[in-house]
Design an enzyme around this catalytic site. Structure first.
Site, PDB file in Angstrom:
ATOM      1  N   ASP A  77       2.635   5.530  -6.658  1.00  0.00           N
ATOM      2  CA  ASP A  77       4.036   5.527  -5.951  1.00  0.00           C
ATOM      3  C   ASP A  77       5.068   5.339  -6.845  1.00  0.00           C
ATOM      4  O   ASP A  77       6.398   5.417  -6.418  1.00  0.00           O
ATOM      5  CB  ASP A  77       3.829   4.165  -5.049  1.00  0.00           C
ATOM      6  CG  ASP A  77       2.839   4.700  -3.780  1.00  0.00           C
ATOM      7  OD1 ASP A  77       2.939   5.423  -3.340  1.00  0.00           O
ATOM      8  OD2 ASP A  77       1.963   3.720  -3.536  1.00  0.00           O
ATOM      9  N   HIS A 113      -2.165  -2.225  -9.402  1.00  0.00           N
ATOM     10  CA  HIS A 113      -3.381  -1.558  -8.798  1.00  0.00           C
ATOM     11  C   HIS A 113      -4.636  -2.376  -8.697  1.00  0.00           C
ATOM     12  O   HIS A 113      -5.184  -2.772  -9.695  1.00  0.00           O
ATOM     13  CB  HIS A 113      -3.891  -0.178  -9.141  1.00  0.00           C
ATOM     14  CG  HIS A 113      -4.359   0.843  -8.052  1.00  0.00           C
ATOM     15  ND1 HIS A 113      -5.740   0.467  -7.580  1.00  0.00           N
ATOM     16  CD2 HIS A 113      -4.025   1.511  -7.102  1.00  0.00           C
ATOM     17  CE1 HIS A 113      -6.137   1.430  -6.659  1.00  0.00           C
ATOM     18  NE2 HIS A 113      -4.899   1.883  -6.492  1.00  0.00           N
ATOM     19  N   HIS A 171       0.941  -1.184   0.095  1.00  0.00           N
ATOM     20  CA  HIS A 171      -0.030  -0.044   0.117  1.00  0.00           C
ATOM     21  C   HIS A 171       0.764   1.189  -0.269  1.00  0.00           C
ATOM     22  O   HIS A 171       1.870   1.330  -0.851  1.00  0.00           O
ATOM     23  CB  HIS A 171      -1.116  -0.091   1.208  1.00  0.00           C
ATOM     24  CG  HIS A 171      -2.096   0.944   1.216  1.00  0.00           C
ATOM     25  ND1 HIS A 171      -2.565   1.542   0.152  1.00  0.00           N
ATOM     26  CD2 HIS A 171      -2.787   1.276   2.174  1.00  0.00           C
ATOM     27  CE1 HIS A 171      -3.550   2.248   0.793  1.00  0.00           C
ATOM     28  NE2 HIS A 171      -3.881   2.326   1.893  1.00  0.00           N
TER      29      HIS A 171
HETATM   30  N1  ACO Z   1       4.749  -7.083 -10.082  1.00  0.00           N
HETATM   31  C1  ACO Z   1       4.505  -8.094 -10.836  1.00  0.00           C
HETATM   32  N2  ACO Z   1       3.789  -8.754 -11.093  1.00  0.00           N
HETATM   33  C2  ACO Z   1       2.506  -8.156 -10.309  1.00  0.00           C
HETATM   34  C3  ACO Z   1       2.297  -6.973  -9.681  1.00  0.00           C
HETATM   35  C4  ACO Z   1       3.679  -6.142  -9.621  1.00  0.00           C
HETATM   36  N3  ACO Z   1       3.714  -5.092  -9.010  1.00  0.00           N
HETATM   37  N4  ACO Z   1       1.163  -6.620  -9.239  1.00  0.00           N
HETATM   38  C5  ACO Z   1       0.510  -7.517  -9.735  1.00  0.00           C
HETATM   39  N5  ACO Z   1       1.184  -8.589 -10.182  1.00  0.00           N
HETATM   40  C6  ACO Z   1       0.679  -9.888 -10.866  1.00  0.00           C
HETATM   41  C7  ACO Z   1       0.651 -11.116  -9.506  1.00  0.00           C
HETATM   42  O1  ACO Z   1       1.483 -11.780  -9.296  1.00  0.00           O
HETATM   43  C8  ACO Z   1      -0.561 -11.843 -10.429  1.00  0.00           C
HETATM   44  O2  ACO Z   1      -0.126 -12.542 -11.213  1.00  0.00           O
HETATM   45  P1  ACO Z   1      -0.891 -14.097 -11.621  1.00  0.00           P
HETATM   46  O3  ACO Z   1      -2.163 -13.762 -11.958  1.00  0.00           O
HETATM   47  O4  ACO Z   1       0.104 -14.754 -12.571  1.00  0.00           O
HETATM   48  O5  ACO Z   1      -0.854 -14.941 -10.217  1.00  0.00           O
HETATM   49  C9  ACO Z   1      -1.402 -10.813 -11.088  1.00  0.00           C
HETATM   50  O6  ACO Z   1      -0.583  -9.730 -11.331  1.00  0.00           O
HETATM   51  C10 ACO Z   1      -2.430 -10.299 -10.196  1.00  0.00           C
HETATM   52  O7  ACO Z   1      -1.985  -9.598  -8.880  1.00  0.00           O
HETATM   53  P2  ACO Z   1      -2.834  -9.633  -7.360  1.00  0.00           P
HETATM   54  O8  ACO Z   1      -2.082  -9.652  -6.561  1.00  0.00           O
HETATM   55  O9  ACO Z   1      -4.146 -10.554  -7.447  1.00  0.00           O
HETATM   56  O10 ACO Z   1      -3.373  -8.212  -7.561  1.00  0.00           O
HETATM   57  P3  ACO Z   1      -4.225  -7.467  -6.371  1.00  0.00           P
HETATM   58  O11 ACO Z   1      -4.981  -6.620  -7.115  1.00  0.00           O
HETATM   59  O12 ACO Z   1      -4.417  -8.265  -5.334  1.00  0.00           O
HETATM   60  O13 ACO Z   1      -2.881  -6.459  -5.899  1.00  0.00           O
HETATM   61  C11 ACO Z   1      -1.372  -4.673  -5.759  1.00  0.00           C
HETATM   62  C12 ACO Z   1      -2.648  -5.084  -6.267  1.00  0.00           C
HETATM   63  C13 ACO Z   1      -1.229  -5.098  -4.131  1.00  0.00           C
HETATM   64  C14 ACO Z   1      -1.297  -3.302  -5.959  1.00  0.00           C
HETATM   65  C15 ACO Z   1      -0.137  -5.371  -6.623  1.00  0.00           C
HETATM   66  O14 ACO Z   1      -0.347  -4.964  -7.891  1.00  0.00           O
HETATM   67  C16 ACO Z   1       1.199  -5.086  -6.100  1.00  0.00           C
HETATM   68  O15 ACO Z   1       1.753  -5.864  -5.173  1.00  0.00           O
HETATM   69  N6  ACO Z   1       1.620  -4.005  -6.389  1.00  0.00           N
HETATM   70  C17 ACO Z   1       3.292  -3.546  -5.924  1.00  0.00           C
HETATM   71  C18 ACO Z   1       3.007  -2.880  -4.795  1.00  0.00           C
HETATM   72  C19 ACO Z   1       2.550  -1.282  -4.910  1.00  0.00           C
HETATM   73  O16 ACO Z   1       3.128  -0.660  -5.684  1.00  0.00           O
HETATM   74  N7  ACO Z   1       1.579  -0.861  -4.273  1.00  0.00           N
HETATM   75  C20 ACO Z   1       0.998   0.261  -4.222  1.00  0.00           C
HETATM   76  C21 ACO Z   1      -0.201   0.432  -4.757  1.00  0.00           C
HETATM   77  S1  ACO Z   1      -0.982   1.827  -4.674  1.00  0.00           S
HETATM   78  C22 ACO Z   1      -1.401   2.306  -3.273  1.00  0.00           C
HETATM   79  O17 ACO Z   1      -1.759   1.483  -2.482  1.00  0.00           O
HETATM   80  C23 ACO Z   1      -1.349   3.741  -2.907  1.00  0.00           C
END
Ligand code: ACO
Length: 467
Positions: free
Chosen positions: A400, A344, A305
């Site tokens: 971010d 996201h 987050h």
């Molecule tokens: N890098 C690589 N792969 C990713 C990323 C990433 N940043 N984010 C998601 N994925 C992939 C997952 O591995 C998954 O792949 P799969 O289907 O092969 O298993 C798919 O994309 C879906 O991912 P989820 O984790 O189910 O997506 P979710 O909606 O739950 O997560 C989140 C959203 C937490 C923001 C995620 O994209 C992430 O971890 N991003 C990196 C951290 C980040 O930048 N957070 C800030 C968000 S903005 C904020 O909160 C202010």
């Protein structure tokens, strides 16, 4: 038909007029409202286990989860629940604060597009908008600014408490603990039913968060605390409290002051994200807003987050040069790590805040000189947006991804980045809290679970228990 199909529940709309015209760029809520004009407001659900049909009312196009409870095989059954880990498809409240359409990349506070607010308003005006629903007129603006400035000081004992933290305490841990500690100084805050009292606590929190943030930072550097200077703007005062050394007043560059104000506007609210939902969950038990805000800030701290801005900068430093980007991307694709600042839960096209932040970064670099890590970030973005792994998963830069580069160029240490997010988000948490306190449907948050453990068993004597 296999066992799974036998247990299937079929859901069908009771009308087929899906052809209602929907303009592009309209938000999800607007689409639902348009459709509602031509469609009935119920849905029929068929339970294939029993053949029974249920007609469920729709509220803004959604079903109430509690209406599922009537779906039973036996009369003695508990009834059906919806199962939604991570709440990816559950509306926990009705809200009129922030409108977010992830497919269209739209973000609006109280109906105003984020792009216009970032261009035409100050952070304090936007905070007022979030809290009261309308932008302030001139006298409301001046009065609001005066009120906030009136509450920027901390009780001297808060200062003592903060200086008790170890020199290497993470500023976010200090921030969270100190916000919670304010609850012990303002015991009137417990009177959450009184609208006037609520507003007083809101003003206190918005006034004091920059002071707490700057003290948390200065504590980590062993620097003396700088008292607020109420002749300065909200953002300039914060920069003064952060950076002033022996000079009587820190001279803020107006471009940097404005850039930080824009970042504050962009971070001010984002509907029911992890930290805001935490705020509402805690406050639903009628806890005071100081401890609720501390809880929300704790949820923000995590790297998935608000902690992502810090993680992005560490990642960019780790990659160091653009030529090392392809190797890093390959490791991400192998699942070794995530590309921080990408992806996201809601945005599936582009995070509109990221676009504004990217432009702001260049305004800041005009003053500070270019942050060399921007070349690494641009290369990451270029390769990722062209790669099927990221495209097929709708992974785009989020808020971010570029913010850390600006913070670093402005001289903020990496460990304070998430605190810089928490300051403006406090306004959003509090706007959502005020809305919750006035919500006639307010009930203590208490989700259900799907118990998957074993059945009842007797407790064996200690000597009979298996090793
Ligand atoms: N890098 C690589 N792969 C990713 C990323 C990433 N940043 N984010 C998601 N994925 C992939 C997952 O591995 C998954 O792949 P799969 O289907 O092969 O298993 C798919 O994309 C879906 O991912 P989820 O984790 O189910 O997506 P979710 O909606 O739950 O997560 C989140 C959203 C937490 C923001 C995620 O994209 C992430 O971890 N991003 C990196 C951290 C980040 O930048 N957070 C800030 C968000 S903005 C904020 O909160 C202010």
């Amino acid at each position: 038909m296999n066992g799974w199909d036998m247990r299937r529940i079929e859901v069908s709309r009771t009308d087929h007029m899906f052809a209602a015209s929907v303009k592009p760029e309209t938000s999800a809520l607007e689409k639902v409202r348009k459709l509602e004009v031509t469609m009935p407001d119920t849905i029929t659900l068929t339970d294939n286990r029993t053949g029974k049909q249920y007609e469920l009312p729709l509220v803004n196009g959604n079903i109430r989860a509690s209406d599922l409870r009537q779906v039973k095989v036996e009369d003695t059954d508990f009834g059906m629940m919806s199962y939604d880990p991570g709440y990816s498809n559950t509306a926990s409240c009705q809200s009129s604060v922030t409108d977010l359409d992830g497919e269209a990349g739209i973000l609006r506070y109280r109906g105003y597009p984020i792009e216009q607010l970032a261009e035409k308003c100050t952070f304090l005006e936007v905070a007022y908008l979030l809290l009261h629903g309308e932008l302030p007129d001139e006298s409301q603006r001046l009065n609001w600014e005066l009120q906030v400035k009136h509450h920027t000081m901390l009780h001297e004992k808060t200062k003592q408490l903060m200086s008790g933290f170890n020199y290497d305490a993470h500023p976010m841990g200090v921030f969270i603990s100190s916000i919670a500690a304010l609850s012990t100084f303002y015991r009137d805050a417990k009177d959450v039913d009184d609208p006037e009292c609520r507003l007083l606590q809101v003003t206190r929190l918005i006034g004091k968060t920059p002071t707490i943030a700057s003290y948390a930072y200065r504590n980590s550097r062993g620097l003396p605390y700088i008292y607020p200077d109420n002749d300065l703007s909200y953002t300039a005062n914060f920069l003064n409290m952060m950076h002033r050394m022996v000079e009587p007043r820190y001279q803020t560059d107006p471009v940097l002051e404005r850039a930080l104000d824009v970042l504050f506007i962009l971070h001010a609210d984002h509907e029911q994200n992890c930290s805001t939902s935490t705020m509402r969950n805690i406050a639903s038990s009628l806890s005071d807003p100081f401890v609720s805000t501390a809880g929300a800030a704790a949820a923000l701290y995590g790297p998935l987050h608000g902690g992502a801005n810090e993680a992005v900068l560490r990642m960019l430093k780790d990659i160091a040069t653009p030529d090392r980007v392809p190797d890093y991307i390959a490791r991400v694709k192998k699942g070794e790590m995530r590309l921080m600042g990408f992806g996201h839960r809601i945005y599936k096209s582009y995070d509109p805040r990221a676009r504004i932040i990217k432009k702001t970064a260049y305004d800041v670099f005009e003053v500070t000189g270019k942050n060399p890590l921007i070349d690494v970030a641009l290369e990451l973005e270029r390769i990722a947006l062209d790669d099927d792994y990221f495209v097929s998963r709708s992974l785009y830069p989020n808020v971010d991804f570029y913010s850390g580069l600006i913070y670093e160029a402005m001289g903020f240490p990496t460990s304070i980045f998430t605190v810089l997010f928490a300051i403006p988000r406090t306004a959003g948490w509090l706007a959502q809290w005020m809305e919750l306190m006035e919500d006639p449907e307010l009930r203590i948050a208490r989700p259900r679970q799907d118990y998957i453990g074993g059945g009842v068993r007797d407790v064996p004597r200690r000597e009979d228990r298996a090793a």
